[in-house]
Design an enzyme around this catalytic site. Structure first.
Site, PDB file in Angstrom:
ATOM      1  N   ASN A  61       1.283  -1.322   0.092  1.00  0.00           N
ATOM      2  CA  ASN A  61       0.201  -0.042  -0.213  1.00  0.00           C
ATOM      3  C   ASN A  61       1.444   1.029   0.447  1.00  0.00           C
ATOM      4  O   ASN A  61       1.607   1.353   0.892  1.00  0.00           O
ATOM      5  CB  ASN A  61      -0.960   0.282   1.474  1.00  0.00           C
ATOM      6  CG  ASN A  61      -1.903   1.477   1.254  1.00  0.00           C
ATOM      7  OD1 ASN A  61      -1.965   2.420   0.308  1.00  0.00           O
ATOM      8  ND2 ASN A  61      -2.468   1.629   2.781  1.00  0.00           N
ATOM      9  N   TRP A  62       0.566   1.795  -1.020  1.00  0.00           N
ATOM     10  CA  TRP A  62       1.728   2.979  -1.375  1.00  0.00           C
ATOM     11  C   TRP A  62       1.133   4.816  -0.330  1.00  0.00           C
ATOM     12  O   TRP A  62       2.229   5.586  -0.843  1.00  0.00           O
ATOM     13  CB  TRP A  62       2.004   3.041  -2.990  1.00  0.00           C
ATOM     14  CG  TRP A  62       3.763   2.464  -3.150  1.00  0.00           C
ATOM     15  CD1 TRP A  62       3.433   0.527  -2.977  1.00  0.00           C
ATOM     16  CD2 TRP A  62       3.779   2.966  -4.613  1.00  0.00           C
ATOM     17  NE1 TRP A  62       4.216   0.447  -3.223  1.00  0.00           N
ATOM     18  CE2 TRP A  62       5.025   1.516  -4.884  1.00  0.00           C
ATOM     19  CE3 TRP A  62       4.247   3.507  -5.606  1.00  0.00           C
ATOM     20  CZ2 TRP A  62       6.133   1.813  -5.610  1.00  0.00           C
ATOM     21  CZ3 TRP A  62       5.830   3.996  -6.332  1.00  0.00           C
ATOM     22  CH2 TRP A  62       6.492   2.172  -6.686  1.00  0.00           C
ATOM     23  N   LYS A  63      -0.240   4.248  -0.462  1.00  0.00           N
ATOM     24  CA  LYS A  63      -0.742   5.105   0.441  1.00  0.00           C
ATOM     25  C   LYS A  63      -0.664   6.275  -0.178  1.00  0.00           C
ATOM     26  O   LYS A  63      -0.188   6.106  -1.658  1.00  0.00           O
ATOM     27  CB  LYS A  63       0.058   5.453   2.084  1.00  0.00           C
ATOM     28  CG  LYS A  63      -0.396   4.065   2.880  1.00  0.00           C
ATOM     29  CD  LYS A  63       0.157   5.053   4.040  1.00  0.00           C
ATOM     30  CE  LYS A  63       0.096   3.459   4.916  1.00  0.00           C
ATOM     31  NZ  LYS A  63       0.025   3.938   6.380  1.00  0.00           N
ATOM     32  N   GLY A  84       2.385   2.415  10.681  1.00  0.00           N
ATOM     33  CA  GLY A  84       3.381   3.618  10.973  1.00  0.00           C
ATOM     34  C   GLY A  84       4.173   3.668  11.488  1.00  0.00           C
ATOM     35  O   GLY A  84       5.000   5.009  11.645  1.00  0.00           O
ATOM     36  N   GLU A  86      -4.852  -4.677  10.668  1.00  0.00           N
ATOM     37  CA  GLU A  86      -4.335  -3.583  10.816  1.00  0.00           C
ATOM     38  C   GLU A  86      -4.542  -2.228  11.948  1.00  0.00           C
ATOM     39  O   GLU A  86      -4.824  -1.978  12.319  1.00  0.00           O
ATOM     40  CB  GLU A  86      -3.721  -3.055   9.754  1.00  0.00           C
ATOM     41  CG  GLU A  86      -4.006  -3.750   8.537  1.00  0.00           C
ATOM     42  CD  GLU A  86      -3.505  -2.268   7.451  1.00  0.00           C
ATOM     43  OE1 GLU A  86      -3.078  -3.046   6.891  1.00  0.00           O
ATOM     44  OE2 GLU A  86      -3.928  -1.199   7.131  1.00  0.00           O
ATOM     45  N   SER A 140       3.602  -1.740  10.591  1.00  0.00           N
ATOM     46  CA  SER A 140       5.015  -1.930  10.455  1.00  0.00           C
ATOM     47  C   SER A 140       5.751  -3.299  10.573  1.00  0.00           C
ATOM     48  O   SER A 140       6.539  -3.333  10.682  1.00  0.00           O
ATOM     49  CB  SER A 140       4.641  -1.723  12.156  1.00  0.00           C
ATOM     50  OG  SER A 140       5.264  -0.559  12.167  1.00  0.00           O
ATOM     51  N   GLU A 148      -6.542   4.940   8.105  1.00  0.00           N
ATOM     52  CA  GLU A 148      -6.528   6.484   7.435  1.00  0.00           C
ATOM     53  C   GLU A 148      -7.585   6.775   6.666  1.00  0.00           C
ATOM     54  O   GLU A 148      -8.250   7.960   7.084  1.00  0.00           O
ATOM     55  CB  GLU A 148      -5.386   6.578   6.606  1.00  0.00           C
ATOM     56  CG  GLU A 148      -4.442   6.142   7.376  1.00  0.00           C
ATOM     57  CD  GLU A 148      -2.585   6.141   6.884  1.00  0.00           C
ATOM     58  OE1 GLU A 148      -2.862   6.027   5.173  1.00  0.00           O
ATOM     59  OE2 GLU A 148      -1.856   5.403   7.323  1.00  0.00           O
ATOM     60  N   HIS A 199      -9.214   1.239   4.863  1.00  0.00           N
ATOM     61  CA  HIS A 199      -8.081   1.455   5.361  1.00  0.00           C
ATOM     62  C   HIS A 199      -8.200   2.670   6.696  1.00  0.00           C
ATOM     63  O   HIS A 199      -9.187   3.681   6.249  1.00  0.00           O
ATOM     64  CB  HIS A 199      -7.164   2.300   4.288  1.00  0.00           C
ATOM     65  CG  HIS A 199      -5.779   1.857   5.453  1.00  0.00           C
ATOM     66  ND1 HIS A 199      -5.375   2.543   5.644  1.00  0.00           N
ATOM     67  CD2 HIS A 199      -4.143   1.201   5.752  1.00  0.00           C
ATOM     68  CE1 HIS A 199      -4.224   2.391   6.597  1.00  0.00           C
ATOM     69  NE2 HIS A 199      -3.623   1.788   5.685  1.00  0.00           N
ATOM     70  N   GLY A 202       4.464   1.030   4.155  1.00  0.00           N
ATOM     71  CA  GLY A 202       6.084   1.514   4.124  1.00  0.00           C
ATOM     72  C   GLY A 202       7.260   1.247   3.744  1.00  0.00           C
ATOM     73  O   GLY A 202       7.842   1.122   2.718  1.00  0.00           O
TER      74      GLY A 202
HETATM   75  C1  PEP Z   1      -0.768   0.519   5.675  1.00  0.00           C
HETATM   76  O1  PEP Z   1      -0.657   1.304   5.804  1.00  0.00           O
HETATM   77  O2  PEP Z   1      -1.658  -0.672   5.096  1.00  0.00           O
HETATM   78  C2  PEP Z   1       0.339  -0.207   6.985  1.00  0.00           C
HETATM   79  C3  PEP Z   1       0.307  -1.407   7.111  1.00  0.00           C
HETATM   80  O3  PEP Z   1       1.515   1.164   6.981  1.00  0.00           O
HETATM   81  P1  PEP Z   1       2.860   0.626   7.461  1.00  0.00           P
HETATM   82  O4  PEP Z   1       3.347  -0.838   6.897  1.00  0.00           O
HETATM   83  O5  PEP Z   1       3.462   1.224   7.153  1.00  0.00           O
HETATM   84  O6  PEP Z   1       2.499   0.399   8.978  1.00  0.00           O
END
Ligand code: PEP
Length: 250
Positions: A9-11, A173, A167, A212, A97, A95, A234
């Site tokens: 997931n590049w966001k 993040g 998640e 993460s 976010e 998600h 990330g």
């Molecule tokens: C995500 O954005 O879905 C995610 C898991 O981010 P990260 O791996 O950076 O924690």
């Protein structure tokens, strides 16, 4: 036996140059990997990513879609059929976010998951608790509510086709991943909640862990019997770390 799956997931990150470099690296590395792979990028890069990934077997994906299936007067929205036209095969739905910053409720998540399936896309539906909820010992209640909304709201075929991503919001993040024990325990709970409704669907449902995930913690997380891969934020931005995470699947 559930196939293991790693989705990036590049966001709101990336550039044309980054998409091309990522594609070149994955065309080389992906054929040797033992799992299914997808990368969910900003809408504007999906078509370019599809071209860059040709021959890799890695599926392009999106990070959001409209809850409207039919085209019409919805300025700024993009529906599932348009994503499919661009070459997307997956779409992240709900998600944290989007739930926190764009007001996506469980009802909207249900509608978007159905809209994805109607367009032939596989929804990767995200669920998870906040730090406050975990600290208040509310994790299972929160997840039971989110899963209940999916079971009650989605059509059976949507539940059969979806990928679920657990998640924990506090792990996204932050560099603070759930421990392998925490992840496995929640994944087993999620699967049991679904099994109470339909054991066959629960058994075949891929449940990814997200939060993460890095090359150095991936294999410990993937050791959980109910952890079927990862949704990676990330660490998916660089082909090297994304591929190293996928290599941790055996
Ligand atoms: C995500 O954005 O879905 C995610 C898991 O981010 P990260 O791996 O950076 O924690």
């Amino acid at each position: 036996m559930r196939r293991q799956f790693i989705a990036g997931n590049w966001k709101m990150n990336g550039s044309a140059e980054q998409v091309d470099a990522f594609g070149r690296a994955l065309v080389e590395a992906a054929p040797a990997l033992a799992c299914d792979l997808a990368v969910c990028v900003p809408f504007v890069y999906i078509e370019r990513l599809k071209r860059a990934l040709t021959g890799s077997g890695v599926a392009p994906g999106a990070q959001n879609l409209s809850d409207q299936v039919e085209p019409g007067a919805f300025t700024g929205e993009i529906n599932g059929a348009m994503l499919a036209d661009c070459g997307a095969r997956y779409v992240v739905v709900g998600h944290s976010e989007r739930r926190a910053m764009y007001g996506e409720t469980d009802e909207i998540v249900v509608a978007k998951a159905g809209a994805a399936l109607a367009a032939g896309l596989t929804p990767i539906v995200c669920i998870g608790e906040s730090l406050e909820q975990r600290e208040a010992d509310e994790t299972e209640n929160v997840l039971a509510r989110q899963i209940g909304a999916l079971i009650n709201g989605c059509k059976r075929e949507t539940l059969e086709a979806m990928v679920l991503a657990y998640e924990p919001i506090w792990a996204i993040g932050t560099g603070r991943s759930a421990t392998p024990e925490q992840a496995q325990s929640v994944h087993a709970f999620v699967r049991s909640q679904i099994a109470d409704w339909d054991a066959t669907i629960a058994d075949s449902l891929p449940i990814l862990y997200g939060g993460s995930v890095k090359p150095d913690n991936a294999s410990a997380l993937f050791a959980g019997a109910d952890v079927d891969g990862a949704l990676v934020g990330g660490a998916s931005l660089k082909a090297d770390s994304f591929v190293d995470i996928a290599r941790a699947i055996d």
